[in-house]
Design a protein around this motif. Structure first.
Motif, PDB file in Angstrom:
ATOM      1  N   THR A 164       0.864  -1.273  -0.105  1.00  0.00           N
ATOM      2  CA  THR A 164       0.039   0.020   0.029  1.00  0.00           C
ATOM      3  C   THR A 164       0.843   1.309  -0.072  1.00  0.00           C
ATOM      4  O   THR A 164       0.379   2.338   0.260  1.00  0.00           O
ATOM      5  N   SER A 165       2.064   1.152  -0.206  1.00  0.00           N
ATOM      6  CA  SER A 165       2.940   2.143   0.041  1.00  0.00           C
ATOM      7  C   SER A 165       2.791   3.185  -1.407  1.00  0.00           C
ATOM      8  O   SER A 165       2.995   4.528  -0.933  1.00  0.00           O
ATOM      9  N   ALA A 166       2.727   2.646  -2.441  1.00  0.00           N
ATOM     10  CA  ALA A 166       2.420   3.818  -3.424  1.00  0.00           C
ATOM     11  C   ALA A 166       1.496   3.285  -4.755  1.00  0.00           C
ATOM     12  O   ALA A 166       2.022   2.487  -5.662  1.00  0.00           O
ATOM     13  N   PRO A 167       0.237   3.096  -4.172  1.00  0.00           N
ATOM     14  CA  PRO A 167      -0.717   2.699  -5.276  1.00  0.00           C
ATOM     15  C   PRO A 167      -0.842   3.359  -6.433  1.00  0.00           C
ATOM     16  O   PRO A 167      -0.520   4.536  -6.646  1.00  0.00           O
ATOM     17  N   ALA A 168      -1.049   2.784  -7.659  1.00  0.00           N
ATOM     18  CA  ALA A 168      -1.144   3.366  -8.940  1.00  0.00           C
ATOM     19  C   ALA A 168      -2.617   4.134  -9.220  1.00  0.00           C
ATOM     20  O   ALA A 168      -3.465   4.078  -8.109  1.00  0.00           O
ATOM     21  N   THR A 169      -3.006   4.558 -10.145  1.00  0.00           N
ATOM     22  CA  THR A 169      -4.080   4.894 -10.609  1.00  0.00           C
ATOM     23  C   THR A 169      -4.575   4.463 -11.854  1.00  0.00           C
ATOM     24  O   THR A 169      -3.859   4.239 -12.565  1.00  0.00           O
ATOM     25  N   VAL A 170      -6.091   4.078 -11.968  1.00  0.00           N
ATOM     26  CA  VAL A 170      -6.590   3.471 -13.102  1.00  0.00           C
ATOM     27  C   VAL A 170      -7.683   4.435 -13.565  1.00  0.00           C
ATOM     28  O   VAL A 170      -8.368   4.962 -12.542  1.00  0.00           O
ATOM     29  N   ASN A 171      -7.868   5.068 -14.755  1.00  0.00           N
ATOM     30  CA  ASN A 171      -8.823   5.583 -15.269  1.00  0.00           C
ATOM     31  C   ASN A 171      -9.919   4.673 -16.024  1.00  0.00           C
ATOM     32  O   ASN A 171      -9.329   4.330 -17.219  1.00  0.00           O
TER      33      ASN A 171
END
Length: 317
Positions: A43-50
């Motif tokens: 959970t340190s650096a979650p990505a982003t999904v569009n």
């Protein structure tokens, strides 16, 4: 160990004619209830999904963004479930009731309850789940209406005796009846708009790839929160009618009762399940499910059934 804190305060006023008015405040708070969380998610650096939203639906937008969990902390394992004591619940209610004790051959009760039940996704699991949390970073996103939340409920019942004053044959035909009606109505239970499928690059299913609850959005996240939809209101009317015959024979007193009971007199259709899948996820596309919210089941559990009738005979001596 889980805890439950309960409190209530009741005020009653005698209205005369064997009738009383009651006002009650009820509170029940669950603390340290069990929850299930996958601790093997990075959970340190979650990505982003569009996502591209196809078909409209409750999101009412053409695009939707969400965090996306893509990696594990330890690739040697799949899910590592932590059973933690961190789920709280909160129930508050106000009850108004009128009670009339048996007099002049009638007894009745009427009660209205306003309530609100909130929790952090309290579950009904008999055994542990792999992951029930919407976002593995914090349980606060799961806060919302409880699956047990029923804001409004009304119940009334009565017992009415018809002793009669007839003699002879008319006494056996017209006297000795008792009628007991019961009527209940309440708001339907809540449910969430859910998704199916796994986003591109996500670890598991659910909109953010965490494999937790498949609700769209959560508290503090733009979107549709948990348990924001409701089943239709439910109505149930039951009726019991009995006829008593008293007679003496062989120096004994006998009482013969004939009774008829009918449940869901009006044969009202109480919806017990609707389609909860709002969107299907494929890659970075969310396609609206046009049958979301459609009725799937009715009168199909212990509380709600189709019209039923039973007849009985009882002999007392």
């Amino acid at each position: 160990l889980p805890q439950v804190h309960q409190m209530d305060l009741t005020l009653e006023q005698d209205l005369g004619w064997n009738t009383a008015l009651g006002v009650s405040y009820l509170s029940s708070m669950g603390r340290q209830l069990p929850g299930f969380l996958d601790r093997n998610i990075d959970t340190s650096a979650p990505a982003t999904v569009n996502f591209s939203v196809v078909g409209g639906g409750p999101l009412n937008t053409s695009t939707y963004s969400s965090l996306l969990y893509k990696t594990k902390l330890n690739s040697s394992y799949s899910k590592v479930t932590d059973i933690f004591s961190g789920v709280n619940s909160n129930y508050q209610a106000l009850v108004l009731q009128v009670t009339h004790r048996m007099s002049h051959h009638i007894q009745f009760y009427a009660g209205y309850t306003w309530s609100h039940a909130l929790d952090y996704n309290q579950n009904q699991s008999t055994f542990s789940d792999a992951n029930d949390q919407y976002d593995p970073r914090s349980i606060r996103y799961d806060y919302g209406n409880s699956i047990y939340d029923v804001p409004n409920r009304f119940v009334t019942d009565a017992i009415i005796n018809f002793p009669g004053q007839h003699r002879g044959v008319l006494h056996y035909v017209l006297d000795g009846f008792t009628m007991s009606p019961l009527f209940q109505m309440q708001n339907g239970l809540p449910y969430s708009a859910l998704t199916s499928g796994t986003p591109s690059g996500g670890l598991y299913g659910s909109i953010n790839g965490s494999g937790g609850t498949t609700t769209i959005g959560g508290r503090g996240i733009p979107g549709i929160g948990r348990n924001t939809y409701r089943l239709p209101n439910t109505y149930v009317a039951d009726l019991r009618v009995s006829k008593n015959f008293g007679f003496d024979a062989l120096d004994e007193h006998f009482n013969l009762e004939l009774l008829a009971e009918m449940f869901n007199v009006a044969n009202h259709q109480n919806i017990t399940q609707q389609n909860t899948t709002a969107y299907t996820i494929s890659g970075t596309t969310m396609t609206y499910n046009p049958v979301f919210g459609a009725n799937q089941n009715a009168n199909s559990n212990y509380s709600y059934t189709p019209r039923q009738m039973q007849l009985g005979v009882r002999l007392k001596f």
